[in-house]
Enzyme design. Structure first.
Site, PDB file in Angstrom:
ATOM      1  N   ASP A 153       0.757  -1.206   0.121  1.00 43.38           N
ATOM      2  CA  ASP A 153      -0.049   0.135   0.010  1.00 43.38           C
ATOM      3  C   ASP A 153       0.842   1.215   0.093  1.00 43.38           C
ATOM      4  OD1 ASP A 153      -2.141  -1.728   0.405  1.00 43.38           O
ATOM      5  OD2 ASP A 153      -3.227  -0.764   2.043  1.00 43.38           O
ATOM      6  N   HIS A 202      -0.129   0.826   7.191  1.00 50.15           N
ATOM      7  CA  HIS A 202       0.146   2.302   7.020  1.00 50.15           C
ATOM      8  C   HIS A 202       0.776   3.056   8.030  1.00 50.15           C
ATOM      9  CE1 HIS A 202      -4.083   1.861   4.351  1.00 50.15           C
ATOM     10  NE2 HIS A 202      -2.886   1.048   3.843  1.00 50.15           N
ATOM     11  N   CYS A 303      -4.588  10.930   4.522  1.00 55.65           N
ATOM     12  CA  CYS A 303      -4.979   9.764   3.974  1.00 55.65           C
ATOM     13  C   CYS A 303      -5.960  10.104   2.741  1.00 55.65           C
ATOM     14  CB  CYS A 303      -5.816   8.791   4.735  1.00 55.65           C
ATOM     15  SG  CYS A 303      -4.897   7.814   5.797  1.00 55.65           S
TER      16      CYS A 303
END
Length: 320
Positions: A153, A202, A303
């Protein structure tokens, strides 16, 4: 997902996975997102929105099928801007397989204006990629993803000028990190750092660079690293989210997911007064914005944005 989502949300996904999120909460989050756009525009920032995308349709590959997609609300999860390149991440959650579709029009327009478009190899996401055993630490065998194919990611990477810092996590493997390193070439350095987070997914709720030499850190997860030896480090105050607030994907430490607009200005969730006070004392102008309903869906200001152009050059900010 068992490795990363809050335990309180496990029953929600088991019982209601594949169905829409609660409509009222989703509408409130969308209203917060629209208000945030107005704030950014008032700060002189150009905001471009992605195309609408249908997430409720089932899809399949020869190896697996999904009853639908997740969302397209977190561009920082799936795209990374490095120099003149837009890197498209090979995400490991099957429900996010087509998430980038909402951004394809924008990516193509940047490419036509001179940007490089670097989509990572399309992952197969077969069962060979996943482990079912619970996480036990930071060894290779502890992560939810194996080294079957490169996956990552984009939100596990942080850019510091000519340096990228990345964490291994339940969605990012060493194969994926090595692909990024080779794809970007010698102009950029990619460094892997350790964090104290058994549910790692993350890096933005662990580290938040706010200005050159100033790093906001999660006091529960941050592990000091020589790369930041010359930086001022501020442990973030504990989040203020009520204990019964619905959090489907992450912990309340998403409070750290602030957005630095420039070296003096930071967007912070309006209810996080201890964080606002700490950043103000540190010399920042804080722009408070209501965003708690967005919290529930796994991210905050950093984000839900992806800056493509910023003032300044790609300097060297970290010690090697």
């Amino acid at each position: 997902m068992t490795h990363t989502v809050p335990e309180s949300a496990h029953s929600v996904f088991r019982e209601r996975g594949g169905t829409p999120f609660p409509a009222a909460h989703l509408e409130a989050a969308e209203a917060e997102l629209d208000a945030f756009v107005d704030v950014l525009k008032a700060e002189g920032i150009s905001v471009i929105r992605p195309d609408p995308a249908e997430h409720g349709r089932p899809f399949a590959t020869p190896h697996w099928e999904s009853s639908g997609g997740l969302y397209a609300g977190m561009p920082r999860d799936l795209l990374m801007v490095v120099g003149d390149a837009i890197v498209e991440a090979p995400m490991s959650w099957r429900c996010r397989y087509h998430e980038v579709d909402a951004f394809r029009g924008l990516i193509k327009s940047y490419f036509q204006r001179g940007a490089r478009w670097l989509p990572a190899p399309r992952p197969q996401l077969t069962d060979n990629l996943y482990r079912s055993a619970p996480a036990t630490g930071e060894s290779d065998g502890a992560w939810a993803v194996t080294e079957f194919e490169p996956v990552f990611d984009a939100a596990d990477f942080l850019r510091f000028g000519r340096d990228l810092v990345v964490q291994r996590s339940h969605v990012t493997n060493a194969f994926g990190i090595d692909w990024v390193r080779r794809a970007l070439g010698p102009e950029f350095t990619v460094s892997v750092i350790g964090t104290n987070d058994p549910h790692a997914m993350h890096i933005y709720a662990t580290l938040a660079p706010l200005a050159p030499g100033k790093l906001l850190v999660n006091p529960e997860r941050y592990v000091p690293h020589p790369l930041f030896a010359d930086w001022e480090v501020l442990p973030a105050p504990s989040p203020t989210l009520p204990a019964d607030w619905p959090m489907y994907f992450c912990s309340p430490w998403v409070s750290m997911n602030v957005l630095s607009l420039d070296p003096e200005t930071v967007v912070v969730e309006s209810h996080e007064q201890p964080l606002i006070d700490a950043l103000t004392d540190w010399g920042f102008r804080c722009v408070p914005v209501d965003f708690r309903h967005v919290y529930s869906f796994g991210g905050s200001f950093h984000c839900v944005t992806l800056d493509t152009v910023r003032d300044g050059g790609a300097a060297a900010y970290l010690r090697h």
